[in-house]
Design a protein around this motif. Structure first.
Motif, mmCIF file in Angstrom:
data_model
loop_
_atom_site.group_PDB
_atom_site.id
_atom_site.type_symbol
_atom_site.label_atom_id
_atom_site.label_comp_id
_atom_site.label_asym_id
_atom_site.label_seq_id
_atom_site.Cartn_x
_atom_site.Cartn_y
_atom_site.Cartn_z
ATOM 1 N N PHE A 4 3.618 6.582 3.071
ATOM 2 C CA PHE A 4 3.919 5.401 3.536
ATOM 3 C C PHE A 4 3.435 4.919 3.118
ATOM 4 C CE2 PHE A 4 4.903 7.045 8.372
ATOM 5 C CZ PHE A 4 4.281 7.848 8.364
ATOM 6 N N PHE A 57 3.501 -0.695 8.576
ATOM 7 C CA PHE A 57 3.661 0.653 8.365
ATOM 8 C C PHE A 57 5.691 0.609 8.101
ATOM 9 C CE2 PHE A 57 0.077 2.676 7.076
ATOM 10 C CZ PHE A 57 -1.021 2.495 7.341
ATOM 11 N N GLY A 58 6.112 1.120 6.310
ATOM 12 C CA GLY A 58 7.203 2.041 6.938
ATOM 13 C C GLY A 58 7.644 2.832 7.597
ATOM 14 N N TYR A 118 0.297 5.511 1.555
ATOM 15 C CA TYR A 118 -0.556 6.429 1.762
ATOM 16 C C TYR A 118 -0.075 7.669 1.775
ATOM 17 C CZ TYR A 118 -3.329 2.761 3.677
ATOM 18 O OH TYR A 118 -3.790 1.754 3.705
ATOM 19 N N PHE A 139 1.266 -1.310 -0.185
ATOM 20 C CA PHE A 139 0.319 0.284 -0.047
ATOM 21 C C PHE A 139 0.831 1.076 -0.434
ATOM 22 C CE2 PHE A 139 -3.510 -2.480 1.832
ATOM 23 C CZ PHE A 139 -3.085 -3.552 1.793
ATOM 24 N N TYR A 161 -7.733 -11.245 9.327
ATOM 25 C CA TYR A 161 -6.982 -10.134 9.235
ATOM 26 C C TYR A 161 -6.072 -9.751 9.955
ATOM 27 C CZ TYR A 161 -12.074 -9.411 7.868
ATOM 28 O OH TYR A 161 -13.284 -10.102 7.252
ATOM 29 N N GLN A 162 -4.908 -9.119 9.151
ATOM 30 C CA GLN A 162 -3.940 -8.971 9.897
ATOM 31 C C GLN A 162 -3.244 -7.371 9.364
ATOM 32 O OE1 GLN A 162 -1.678 -11.097 11.404
ATOM 33 N NE2 GLN A 162 -2.299 -13.395 10.167
ATOM 34 N N PRO A 163 -2.587 -7.267 10.002
ATOM 35 C CA PRO A 163 -2.696 -5.988 10.081
ATOM 36 C C PRO A 163 -2.013 -5.408 8.972
ATOM 37 C CG PRO A 163 -1.447 -6.988 11.755
ATOM 38 C CD PRO A 163 -1.726 -7.527 11.347
ATOM 39 N N GLN A 164 -1.832 -4.160 9.173
ATOM 40 C CA GLN A 164 -0.236 -3.421 7.339
ATOM 41 C C GLN A 164 0.801 -2.947 8.553
ATOM 42 O OE1 GLN A 164 -2.533 -0.562 5.289
ATOM 43 N NE2 GLN A 164 -4.141 -1.815 4.764
#
Lengths: 115, 113
Positions: free
Chosen positions: A91, A106-107, A35, A33, A101-104
């Motif tokens: 991001f 983030f960098g 963002y 993703f 359901y798994q979390p995203q």
């Protein structure tokens, strides 16, 4: 395990220049993703990929924005030409779909300033 | 229109105190609700994910609750520490892909010694 890696961490450039942001997702994740985060609008989804294929780019603000994912371990977000209103933190995140359901993940983002 | 409203926008509390952050949503349909913690200059980190059937979920000193009937969630922080200073973002997933995620603008929490 290394997390999502983004580069550069900071980018300052003049309007009209091309900007390329880079992302290496977590190995084995099948979703990626992009963002954008600003104080006014919070986090906004720009585009996301599944198995390297763009699924939804409806959040990409204009044709000046483009994103690619040539392989499972690399993605780019390009802005050409850049404008001052593109200044924001960008991001990249990745996640794995394994039936629950798994979390995203983030960098740490690229802080972009367009002068 | 799907919306996620968080309150308060900002909060200052003393170290050691408890606090509760609120998230109200109008997202429909509902699949799951997520709380993220975002430290200054860092990306968001997942704290909890709750589905329709879950009323509460804990992660250390963080406890999230969900009332799917009233479309409200809260994040309770117990015995706050200086490291809890961050923004807390509520995200509601309507299912059907990443474009089904609606993000709140976050609550900025400051813990003072």
């Amino acid at each position: 395990d290394a997390g999502v890696i983004q580069s550069p961490r900071h980018e300052v450039t003049e309007m009209g220049q091309e900007v390329t942001l880079r992302c290496k997702p977590i190995s084995g994740h099948d979703y990626l993703f992009w963002y954008r985060q600003t104080m006014m609008r919070g986090l906004e989804l720009l585009i996301y990929f599944n198995n390297n294929v763009p699924i939804d780019d409806s959040g990409m603000p204009e044709d000046r924005f483009s994103a690619k994912m040539p392989n499972a371990s690399f993605s780019t977000l390009k802005i050409q030409p850049s404008e001052p209103r593109d200044s924001a933190v960008y991001f990249c995140a990745s996640s794995l779909w394994d039936g629950v359901y798994q979390p995203q993940h983030f960098g740490d983002g690229t802080r972009l300033s367009i002068l | 229109k799907n919306q996620v409203e968080q309150s308060p926008q900002s909060l200052i509390i003393l170290e050691g105190k408890n606090c509760t952050l609120q998230c109200n949503y109008t997202v429909s349909p509902f699949s799951n609700l997520r709380w993220y913690k975002q430290d200054t200059g860092r990306g968001p980190v997942s704290l909890t994910i709750m589905t329709f059937s879950e009323n509460t979920k804990s992660n250390g000193r963080y406890t999230a609750t969900l009332d799917a009937d009233t479309k409200q969630s809260s994040l309770h922080i117990t015995a706050s520490q200086l490291s809890d200073s961050a923004s807390y973002i509520c995200v509601v997933d309507s299912g059907g892909g990443a474009d089904g995620l609606t993000f709140g603008k976050g609550t900025h929490l400051i813990i003072q010694p």
